[in-house]
Each structure stands twice: as C-alpha cells, then as structure tokens.
Enzyme design. Sequence first.
Site, short mmCIF file in Angstrom:
data_model
loop_
_atom_site.label_atom_id
_atom_site.label_comp_id
_atom_site.label_asym_id
_atom_site.label_seq_id
_atom_site.Cartn_x
_atom_site.Cartn_y
_atom_site.Cartn_z
N GLU A 1 -4.50 -9.43 2.49
CA GLU A 1 -5.36 -9.20 3.66
C GLU A 1 -6.56 -10.14 3.73
O GLU A 1 -6.96 -10.58 4.80
CB GLU A 1 -5.86 -7.75 3.68
CG GLU A 1 -4.85 -6.74 4.21
CD GLU A 1 -3.85 -6.27 3.17
OE1 GLU A 1 -3.75 -6.90 2.09
OE2 GLU A 1 -3.15 -5.28 3.45
N GLU B 1 0.83 -1.21 0.00
CA GLU B 1 0.00 0.00 0.00
C GLU B 1 0.86 1.26 0.00
O GLU B 1 0.51 2.26 -0.64
CB GLU B 1 -0.95 -0.01 1.20
CG GLU B 1 -2.02 -1.08 1.05
CD GLU B 1 -3.00 -1.08 2.18
OE1 GLU B 1 -2.56 -1.35 3.32
OE2 GLU B 1 -4.19 -0.81 1.95
#
Length: 723
Positions: free
Chosen positions: A142, A120
């Site tokens: 995730e 990210e």
Amino acid sequence: MSESTTIRWEQDETGVVTLVLDDPDQSANTMNQAFRASIKAVADRAVAEKDSIRGIIYTSAKKTFFAGGDLKDMIKAGPEDARPIFEAALEMKDALRRIETLGKPVVAAINGAALGGGYEIALASHHRVALDAPGSKIGLPEVTLGLLPGGGGVARTVRLMGITDALLKVLLQGTQYTPQRALASGLVHELADSPEDLLAKARAFIDAHPASQQPWDVPGYRIPGGTPSNPKFAANLPAFPANLRKQLNGAPYPAPRNIMAAAVEGSQVDFETALVIESRYFTELVTGQTAKNMIQAFFFDLQAVNSGANRPQGIEKRPVRKVAVLGAGMMGAGIAYSCARAGIDVVLKDVSTEAAAKGKAYSEKLCAKAVGRGRTTQEKADALLARITPTGDVADLAGCDAVIEAVFEDTALKHKVFQEIQHVVEPDALLCSNTSTLPITTLAEGVERQTDFIGLHFFSPVDKMPLVEIIKGESTGDEALARAFDLVRQINKTPIVVNDSRGFFTSRVIGQFINEGVAMVGEGIEPASVEQAAAQAGYPAKVLSLMDELTLTLPRKIRNESKKAVEEAGGTWTSHPGEAVIDRMVDEFGRPGRSGGAGFYEYGEDGARGKLWPGLREHFAKPDAEIPFTDMQERMLFAEALDTVRLVEEGVLTSVADANIGSILGIGFPAWTGGVLQYVNGYEGGIAGFVARARELAATYGERFTPPALLVEKAERGEVFTD
Ligand code: NAD
C-alpha cells in the site's frame, strides 16, 4: 441479512466451510462494495450457524488470491467522503474479526498473489498456507500507492512480528515477497506445491487444531519486541521518526508517517481500538491528494503504458532471439546483461574482442553478486553468461534479428557502425540506437532501411533502471515501433513512446531541473539550501550532486549543439541563467564534475563524494539572496512541468501516462506528484491554480516560467491532462 455475491459458501459433510473468493464481475477479487457486503453476510451466517461449522478456509477461484483495495473507487474519494470511507473500513474489519474470533480454526489457502487486501484476509486467518506458484507475490505494498493497509494489516503485522519488524519488513517499504521468501520471513506458515496440496494442508490444520485462535487473542499475549510502555523500547522510540525523516529526506510522503503512527499508537491499545486508529489514518490518506497521484501513476498509468496503449495495433509479435549490441561500454554492457537475463542471445561487439570481453565482465560481476546473495542459482547465472558472446568481428553478428547501438555519442561514428553491420544482420533486423541526445531522424540517414530505424533510450545503470524511452524518427515505421515496444517488454522494462526532437522528452526535461538548481547557486543562494530544497521536494538525487554525476561539460556540449541548430534554423537562442554558472565552474575553476575529480562537490582519491566545494560560497553566495524555500522547490518542479507541457504542445509527447511514468521512472521526478503532468493536474486549485502560480514565478524569476498557451487554454476550459 445482506447477500454474498462475491464469496461462495461451500460446506462439506465434515462441517468445513470453504469461502471461495470469486467476484463474478471482475477478473480479480478486490475489496469493493460488493465484497464488503459479502464478507458481512458471510460473517453473519458463520455466527448464526456456528455450531455446524468445524473450520473455515479462505481461498479463491481466480488465478490470484485477492488483489486488494478497489483503486477505481479510492482514486475518486475526496475529503467529503471521509466518514463513509471510515465507516466502511470498520465494518469490513468487523466482519473479518467476527470470523477470526468465531472459536473455529480459520485458514487462508493462498492460491496466488495476495497483495494488500488479499494478504490482510490471510492475516485475519490463524494459519496461512501459500501455493508456491511462479510469479506469485505476497505482501502489503500500500505504501507504494500512498496508502496504508486499512483492512487490519497494520494492527495484525504489529502483533504478528512486533513493531520494528512489521514496519521494516512489511509496511514501510511495501516489499512484495515470493512465497519462498514469505515463508522465510514469517509472513506465511507453510508452502504447498499444488492446488490439491494447498487445500489438503488447510484441512490438515483444521483437523489438528480444532480450538485454534490468533496469538493475540490468547490471554496473556504480548507484542513481540515490546511496546512503548516498555522502558527499553520507549528509549529507542524517538529514533523511529528521526530515521524515517532521514530516509525520506524531508520529502512530502504522508503514508509512511501515518503507517508508523498507526503501528505505534495501535500497539498501546487493545486490538479493537487499534483497528479504529488504523482506519482513521487510512481515511486521511485515501481522501488526500498524494494517494490519488500515486494510484494514478503506479497503477493506472503504469498499466496503460505497459499494456501497449501506444503500440500500433494489428502487428504480430515476434520475440527477438538474437540481439547485436554495438559498443560494450557502460551502456552496452548493461543492455547486454538485461537482454541475456531475459533469455535473448547477445552478440556484444566492440572495437576488439578484448574490449567486448570487458563489457561482458560487467555481467559476470552482476551474476556473481546475485548468486552470492541467493537471488539466482549458479546454473542460471552460467546460462545467462553463456548467452553473451563478446566479439570484435562484424561477421559474428550474422543471424541477429535486432541491433542496439551504444557506441560513443557521435553521429559520424554511429553512421559508420550501422553501415558496417546492416548487411550482416538479418535482412529485416530492427535497428535501434541508444543515443541520449542525437536526433533519430539524422541517425536513420546512415542506414538503407530507415523505416526499421528507431531510438531505444536506456537509462543508467541499465540493470536497475526500469524505463526505456522509445523515439520515433520521421521515417520510423509502425512495424519498427511495435517491435521495439515488444522488445522492451521482452526484457521486462517499461516503454514510453515519444516523437523525435533534440533531447527527446527525458534528457530535455531533466536539463530544466538541473539548470534551475544551478541558476539558484548563481543568484547567490546558499548551495546547501538548494540541495535541501531538491530533497524536500522529493527528488531522489539532489540537484547539484546530479549535475556532478552527469558532468558539467556534457550539458555545455549539448547546449552548444542545440544553440547552433536553433541559429542555423534562423531562430534565436535564449540563454538560461544556469549556463553562466556552469561556464564559470568549468572555465574559471576547472571543476567539470565527478569524473574530473571536482565539481559542485569535492571528491576523494577513490571518487567518493565529499562536501560541497567551499569555493561556491566564496564565489557565488550572497548573504541577502535568500528566497522562500517553497519557491526554491517549486522553481525546480515548475521548470520541468512547464517544459513538459511545451513538449505536449510541440507534439513530442503524445500520451499523458507516458509523461507521468517517464518522468518518475526515468528522470527522478518526485513520485508523490504522480508524475510531471499529474503534478499540474493535482496542483492546489487545479490547472488554474498552477497557471496562477507559474505567472507569479515568471514575474519574480523570469520569463521561462510563463505558462504556455496550451496550459492557459486548459485552465480556461477547466480541463486536466488525460489520455
Ligand atoms: P562508453 O564510452 O562507456 O562506451 C562506448 C563504447 O563504444 C566503448 O566501449 C567503445 O570502445 C565502443 N566503441 C567505439 N567505437 C566503436 C565501434 N566502431 N564499434 C564498436 N564499439 C565501439 O559510453 P556509454 O556511456 O556506454 O554511452 C554509449 C551511448 O549510450 C552514447 O550514445 C550515449 O549517449 C548513450 N547513453 C548514455 C547514457 C549514460 O548515462 N552514460 C544514458 C543513455 C544513453
């Protein structure tokens, strides 16, 4: 202004700022409290000193680039923490966003693994260069922990590659890419072949693009592939949740649903609002039970299991060089492949060289497929195959330092093959049996060195299944256990360790699941509903189809042997109501399962599974036999959980992490639960809630649901299962 403790600001004379991610308190960088304060401080400084900055490079001083969210914190978060979690996520994203929109080129120099939060940060950069290091992985996994990328990962991948690709390539499967594949899939822009090259390429980008910005910050930008405001895209939109439901089979996984919602909703608003939507869905997941379960299992338990919490200490590692695999049938062939793949020489022995060669042919098939798909090179495949020597001659086993036996499931035969080889292999060779049901202690009686004898229970298909159940017999020594553990790790599988008992842990507990499903058919419940209940509970295989795969005759054989053993020991055998259904299926209707061409399902000439056998309705179904759908699901889950608790009581299982990991990776216990004992821990109302529900099930469906004493005691003491 807060202080940056985990990010070093290093500015050179040309004005390029390198932000070195280097948490002084951890071996890997994570998005913990200190990082959040640091990134905020760095963003404040960048804004304040903007005029002196020519460009920004993120890189790390650790072996990995950045590990992701701080799971130690996340696992503790409850619903009461929702607001601070939501605000912290937004604040961190605001810092990344301020750097991203500073008006200066921002580059991620990805020097090692960049998963989750790490990727990210890279996404919040205009250009991504990755070091092509072996073992390095890039992606947003995730979802595999019941979470969604809450650091801008959803908003940015959607804008980078479009909603469909972001969902399918990155978000919904949590795929981890090698740097090469990340480049091919558009996750990074270029690769570097050394740390120097990495930084040089990052600087070259800054030199060449002084006014760079993110594509989505360029006026007139449109999300690739369109958004729901586009009629063509909107026409396809209803298929998204439908496909997801089909993929999940109705199982209770909140993360994929939240990811999809955040992606689609976030595509219809401006970037800042998309980040807020993403944070809202993220917070809901972090504060819920499923993420806690999955983080516990797939992070903490898996790490404990693989790092050797169960391996006896102080015993030196001796990698296996040459292994004898006895029996080249389905299991032996797979074991040979897995060992050869890990670089171990394999002598594959069957009754004749021809029979053994058939086993090697399995590896040839797998290698050809891997080469065809570009997963390996012809050279590597050839080297793998050259390591497997098929033989029918015991003399060829000379020099083997480990033996894995996988001949037919028969004690006398297993004794015989071990006697044939025990003086041919190395005098201290590790002796393992892949039996799935026979007591290891009894098998060990067939060899002279009983301390070196141990159970190594692989799962089918061996090349795909990551688990191996190690079984300690009564005379197994610590050295053998340590060596067996190391061998399983050497072939890149996950070892759990249990004590000897009939069916060990996995075979015994999966039997409870199947018995319960089959018993419901016997009660007259619509078989299709039984299958649906298993799917919606999250089992990867529906219960009746699984029974067919395993064959109905196998549990009968095991049951008869167990019954005999119990009665010989002076005990009384308690029948399970599922047994009568199996008996009728085999004896009355001649339907022994898939390999026999007929079972609970019908099968085509080619063995392909067809519909549920209509005779099931005719012979078993009763129109008034409906029971609540939740009961159907919980009967299967509770049957397995209660038997696991009994195995803890009996001392067969000695580790909670092993029970959780073994149940998910070995026998398909639903992953959303975090494993079979975490299911008990995390049940609504805790263990006391679980006990109360078990008593209800016992009152309605039978004594077998009565909670064992250990569970009742734990409920009274307010304890949970922990290692
Ligand atoms: P299989 O029938 O496919 O293979 C057994 C092989 O052993 C055959 O190739 C046979 O020729 C060979 N064999 C027989 N006698 C031999 C001898 N004297 N010397 C050398 N080879 C001999 O069986 P399988 O499914 O591979 O199962 C093997 C073992 O693995 C059994 O103990 C079984 O319980 C266990 N196991 C099976 C599974 C499964 O899913 N099938 C899973 C875990 C463990």
